[in-house]
Design a protein around this motif. Structure first.
Motif, PDB file in Angstrom:
ATOM      1  N   CYS A  73      38.138  32.837  51.790  1.00 39.41           N
ATOM      2  CA  CYS A  73      39.294  31.978  51.509  1.00 39.41           C
ATOM      3  C   CYS A  73      39.096  30.607  52.150  1.00 39.41           C
ATOM      4  CB  CYS A  73      40.578  32.633  52.003  1.00 39.41           C
ATOM      5  SG  CYS A  73      41.083  34.047  51.000  1.00 39.41           S
ATOM      6  N   HIS A 101      36.785  28.763  50.008  1.00 47.13           N
ATOM      7  CA  HIS A 101      37.492  28.364  48.785  1.00 47.13           C
ATOM      8  C   HIS A 101      38.336  27.122  49.037  1.00 47.13           C
ATOM      9  CE1 HIS A 101      39.140  29.143  44.792  1.00 47.13           C
ATOM     10  NE2 HIS A 101      40.332  28.897  45.285  1.00 47.13           N
ATOM     11  N   ALA A 111      36.938  32.966  47.136  1.00 49.04           N
ATOM     12  CA  ALA A 111      37.971  33.954  47.463  1.00 49.04           C
ATOM     13  C   ALA A 111      38.051  35.029  46.383  1.00 49.04           C
ATOM     14  CB  ALA A 111      39.323  33.269  47.622  1.00 49.04           C
ATOM     15  N   TYR A 112      37.798  34.666  45.139  1.00 47.50           N
ATOM     16  CA  TYR A 112      37.870  35.641  44.054  1.00 47.50           C
ATOM     17  C   TYR A 112      36.692  36.611  44.110  1.00 47.50           C
ATOM     18  CZ  TYR A 112      41.102  32.087  42.439  1.00 47.50           C
ATOM     19  OH  TYR A 112      42.121  31.182  42.368  1.00 47.50           O
ATOM     20  N   GLY A 118      37.178  38.677  47.314  1.00 49.77           N
ATOM     21  CA  GLY A 118      38.419  39.440  47.190  1.00 49.77           C
ATOM     22  C   GLY A 118      38.283  40.610  46.231  1.00 49.77           C
ATOM     23  N   GLY A 168      44.619  37.234  49.740  1.00 51.96           N
ATOM     24  CA  GLY A 168      43.638  36.154  49.657  1.00 51.96           C
ATOM     25  C   GLY A 168      43.474  35.628  48.246  1.00 51.96           C
ATOM     26  N   SER A 227      45.071  32.025  47.197  1.00 45.78           N
ATOM     27  CA  SER A 227      44.076  31.046  46.750  1.00 45.78           C
ATOM     28  C   SER A 227      44.412  30.541  45.355  1.00 45.78           C
ATOM     29  CB  SER A 227      42.678  31.660  46.756  1.00 45.78           C
ATOM     30  OG  SER A 227      42.283  31.943  48.076  1.00 45.78           O
TER      31      SER A 227
END
Length: 199
Positions: free
Chosen positions: A75, A78, A86-87, A90, A116, A120
Motif C-alpha cells: 500500500c 501504491h 496494493a492490488y 492484496g 488495503g 487504495s
C-alpha cells in the motif's frame, strides 16, 4: 518432476515480489531520489515477506504478520507510485491466507488485504469512495472463494489419507486372517497326526 516442483516453488516465492518490482520501478524516472530509496526499502519488505510465507506455510503468527506487513508495504508503494502494487499483494494475500491456512488463522491477513485494496482504490489517485467500497467487496468475495477452495482441497487430502489408512487396515486384517487360518490348519493337522499315531 523435479523441474515442475522447482518451478512451482520459485513461482510461489518470487512471482509477487517480481510483479511488485515491475510495477514499482517501471517508471523510476518519475520518482525523486528519496522516493526511490523508500520504494526500494518497501519492495524489500515485500520480497522478504513473500520468501518467508511460501517457505514456511504454517499459518502461525510469523506468517500472519509477514502477510499483513507485506500488504502495508505494498500500500505504501501504491501511494508512492500509483501503479497498483496494493492490488497484486492484496489479492495474493487474499488467496494465500485463506487457501493455505483457513480461518481463523487467515483472519488478520484477510482483513488487512481487504482494507488495503479497498482504501487504495478509494483514496490513491482519483478519489472514488464507492469504487473503493466495491473493490473491497469484490476482494472479500475473492478471499471467500479461496477459503472454500482451500477447504475442499484439505478435505480431499484428508479423505485420501483416510482411504489409504483404510486400505492398509484391510490389508493388515487380511494378513492376520491368513496367519490365523494357517495356525488353525496346523493345530488340526497336529491333532489328526497325534490321534493317528497314538491309535
Amino acid at each position: 518432476e523435479f523441474r515442475r516442483v522447482l518451478f512451482r516453488s520459485l513461482s510461489a516465492r518470487y512471482s509477487v515480489p517480481l510483479f511488485v518490482a515491475l510495477q514499482t520501478f517501471v517508471h523510476v524516472s518519475r520518482l525523486s531520489r528519496g522516493r526511490i530509496w523508500l520504494s526500494l526499502g518497501l519492495w524489500l519488505v515485500v520480497l522478504i515477506a513473500w520468501v518467508i510465507v511460501p517457505t514456511r506455510r504454517r499459518g502461525d503468527v510469523m506468517d500472519q504478520v509477514a502477510l499483513i506487513v507485506s500488504v502495508g508495504a505494498a500500500c505504501g508503494l501504491h501511494v508512492l507510485t500509483n501503479n497498483g502494487q496494493a492490488y497484486v499483494v492484496g489479492y495474493a494475500t487474499l488467496f494465500v491466507g485463506p487457501f493455505w491456512y483457513g480461518m481463523p488463522e487467515a483472519t488478520g491477513p484477510y482483513i488487512a488485504a481487504v482494507l488495503g485494496v479497498g482504501l487504495s482504490a478509494a483514496f490513491v489517485g482519483k478519489e472514488d469512495l464507492l469504487g473503493g467500497l466495491g473493490t473491497a467487496f469484490g476482494a472479500s468475495f475473492f478471499g471467500l472463494a479461496a477459503l472454500f477452495w482451500g477447504r475442499v482441497l484439505r478435505a480431499s487430502q484428508r479423505n485420501g489419507r483416510l482411504v489409504a489408512e483404510l486400505q492398509a487396515s484391510r490389508e493388515s486384517e487380511h494378513r492376520s486372517a491368513i496367519v490365523a487360518e494357517r495356525a488353525r490348519l496346523a493345530r488340526e493337522l497336529h491333532d489328526v497326526l497325534a490321534h493317528t499315531l497314538s491309535s
